[in-house]
Scaffold this motif. Structure first.
Motif, PDB file in Angstrom:
ATOM      1  N   ILE A 238       0.849  -1.191   0.000  1.00 34.46           N
ATOM      2  CA  ILE A 238       0.000   0.000   0.000  1.00 34.46           C
ATOM      3  C   ILE A 238       0.886   1.244   0.000  1.00 34.46           C
ATOM      4  O   ILE A 238       1.888   1.306   0.706  1.00 34.46           O
ATOM      5  CB  ILE A 238      -0.922   0.031   1.239  1.00 34.46           C
ATOM      6  N   ARG A 240       2.042   4.456   1.253  1.00 32.36           N
ATOM      7  CA  ARG A 240       1.937   5.091   2.570  1.00 32.36           C
ATOM      8  C   ARG A 240       2.885   6.285   2.669  1.00 32.36           C
ATOM      9  O   ARG A 240       3.655   6.566   1.754  1.00 32.36           O
ATOM     10  CB  ARG A 240       2.255   4.072   3.672  1.00 32.36           C
ATOM     11  N   GLU A 270      -5.712   3.524   2.812  1.00 32.94           N
ATOM     12  CA  GLU A 270      -5.930   3.647   1.377  1.00 32.94           C
ATOM     13  C   GLU A 270      -4.627   4.063   0.711  1.00 32.94           C
ATOM     14  O   GLU A 270      -3.727   4.610   1.352  1.00 32.94           O
ATOM     15  CB  GLU A 270      -7.014   4.684   1.086  1.00 32.94           C
ATOM     16  N   HIS A 271      -4.520   3.809  -0.586  1.00 31.29           N
ATOM     17  CA  HIS A 271      -3.355   4.268  -1.345  1.00 31.29           C
ATOM     18  C   HIS A 271      -3.375   5.799  -1.411  1.00 31.29           C
ATOM     19  O   HIS A 271      -4.289   6.384  -1.993  1.00 31.29           O
ATOM     20  CB  HIS A 271      -3.383   3.713  -2.772  1.00 31.29           C
TER      21      HIS A 271
END
Length: 497
Positions: A238, A240, A270-271
């Motif tokens: 993901i 971050r 979330e991305h």
């Protein structure tokens, strides 16, 4: 044995994360001094009754700048807007953005950084320099070239730290995983040189497999008296954000992975492709982040639609928008609002991959307005930068409907002699302010019955009571503020001298 009041709160109540017990100890009183406080999180809020924090979406003001030059093109991006002053002391807005007409790997040699400027943040022009010859053009608006991979994501800042050498008034970072984050400096924001050859944040400092492949940024924090750097990593696949700090822009601390809070609990992971974190110019103790939320594989366009738009192949299979976050320092972002801040617009061109990416920095563009900018029509011949506007302090508000409601703060201390609010009401609405002691009892002279109802729409209105506006007798003392709101929005408040 009788429990103390503090023990009662700690052990018998289920308190949300970050809650300050409503007791009289100095440690439980938040000293806001004369800072402006925005209604963007629950940091100062103890109670909401028929009042909710509402995200206010920006207004589309149209195309600010097109990327039509041969060295600009479809893959322009990673923009930064800086509000500065020119030699005459007048406003000068500086825009930096990557120029790249063809798809390729991060850090390709043909990536350059371009420059535009404006007197008002609305009407932009591209100066002609002769610093670099680009694609056979000796005259162009390129301020950095032949510097790969720094030119993939070069991100400048204006350094307000006192005592900074004149030739380091502007600073920047840029680079990918192959180079690490390299620091640059400039006296004028146009001519740049490396602060040193070695990266200031290297790959070996970061405990993640992938890093830096996005717009990474740095700024000086008056609140923390340090330089802060926020940069992109991958954690469990993901996208971050990590944060590092420095006293000198050269030596940086071990990075810390940022976490997200929502109403006292954890927010969804979330991305976030870019983070665009920066101090809000009217309240620099508060960092705002207009981040690019990336939704990989969430395809909207068909291949036929993409072909009709001349979207570069493979750049239409994802979607993205802008989200709003805040931080008061440390490793947490508050995601008070999970919904989109700037939604993709009408039309297929707004639903391609890596479009709607915000530029770094929100800037003031009129006495009552601030502006933010988004890259749009990415990977298309119509690629451009678009401007959006909001009222000053107007990212979000404490809002009550016609039936009315109230907001009560946690115990605070302030400095100043008057209370000013940024607010807007309907013709039938209004806001009244009561100042209470720690027990919730109205302080004589500052009760709701004494309060003048504030009606109108202003970014700065002095609150009054029957006796006037002077609150200096309460300065430095623990109090609570009670805002009684009807069909109105409260955006911010501040105590003034």
């Amino acid at each position: 044995m009788r429990l103390s009041l503090i023990a009662f709160y700690l052990f018998t109540l289920q308190l949300p994360l970050g809650f300050t017990p409503s007791v009289g100890a100095d440690d439980d009183v938040i000293d806001i001094g004369n800072r402006r406080e925005l209604m963007v999180d629950h940091f100062l809020i103890d109670k909401l009754d028929n009042v909710q924090l509402v995200l206010n979406r920006p207004r589309d003001e149209g195309v600010a700048l097109t990327f039509e030059q041969p060295w600009e093109g479809l893959f322009c991006g990673y923009c930064t807007v800086i509000k500065d002053k020119d030699s005459k002391g007048e406003d000068l807005f500086r825009l930096y953005y990557r120029g790249n007409p063809e798809p390729g790997a991060d850090g390709d040699e043909d990536e350059v950084y371009c420059y535009a400027e404006s007197k008002d943040g609305i009407n932009w022009k591209k100066p002609e320099f002769d610093l670099f010859t680009v694609q056979g053009h000796k005259k162009n608006n390129v301020i950095l070239a032949d510097a790969a991979p720094i030119t993939h994501n070069f991100c400048p800042m204006l350094d307000p730290r006192p005592g900074i050498p004149a030739d380091q008034r502007y600073k920047a970072i840029g680079g990918t995983m192959t180079s690490g984050l390299v620091a640059l400096v400039s006296a004028d924001g146009i001519h740049w040189k490396k602060l040193r050859d070695e990266p200031v944040i290297s790959k070996k400092m970061v405990p993640y497999k992938y890093m830096f492949d996005s717009q990474n940024l740095a700024f000086w924090s008056d609140k923390e008296q340090k330089y802060l750097c926020y940069f992109r990593v991958f954690e469990d696949g993901i996208r971050r954000i990590c944060r590092s700090t420095s006293d000198d822009f050269v030596n940086w601390s071990a990075p810390v992975l940022m976490e997200y809070r929502h109403h006292g609990g954890e927010a969804p992971i979330e991305h976030l492709y870019t983070n665009q974190t920066h101090p809000y110019f009217r309240a620099p103790h508060l960092y705002v982040a207009i981040a690019a939320r990336f939704m990989p594989g969430r395809q909207v366009l068909s291949a036929e639609q993409a072909k009709a738009l001349n979207v570069s192949p493979n750049y239409f299979k994802d979607t993205s928008d802008a989200v709003f976050m805040t931080s008061r320092g440390g490793k947490f972002y508050d995601r008070t609002f999970l919904s989109g801040f700037v939604r993709p617009g009408i039309g297929a061109q707004n639903w391609v991959s890596r479009t709607n990416y915000p530029a770094l920095n929100v800037v003031q563009t009129s006495p009552t307005e601030m502006s933010l900018y988004l890259n749009q029509d990415y990977a298309q011949p119509t690629s451009h930068l678009r401007r959006y506007s909001l009222r000053l302090d107007g990212f979000s508000s404490a809002q009550a409907a016609y039936a009315g409601g109230e907001l009560i703060t946690k115990p605070i201390k302030f400095q100043g002699s008057e209370l000013s609010i940024n607010f807007g009401t309907s013709a039938a609405g209004g806001i009244r302010v009561e100042i209470q002691d720690l027990s919730g009892k109205a302080i004589p002279g500052f009760s709701l019955a004494d309060a003048t109802e504030q009606i109108g729409n202003e970014v700065a209105r002095t609150v009054t009571w029957k006796q006037g506006s002077d609150v200096s007798s309460l300065a430095g003392k623990p109090v609570r503020l009670r805002f009684v709101i009807k069909d109105a929005d409260l955006y911010a408040f501040k105590f003034n001298e």
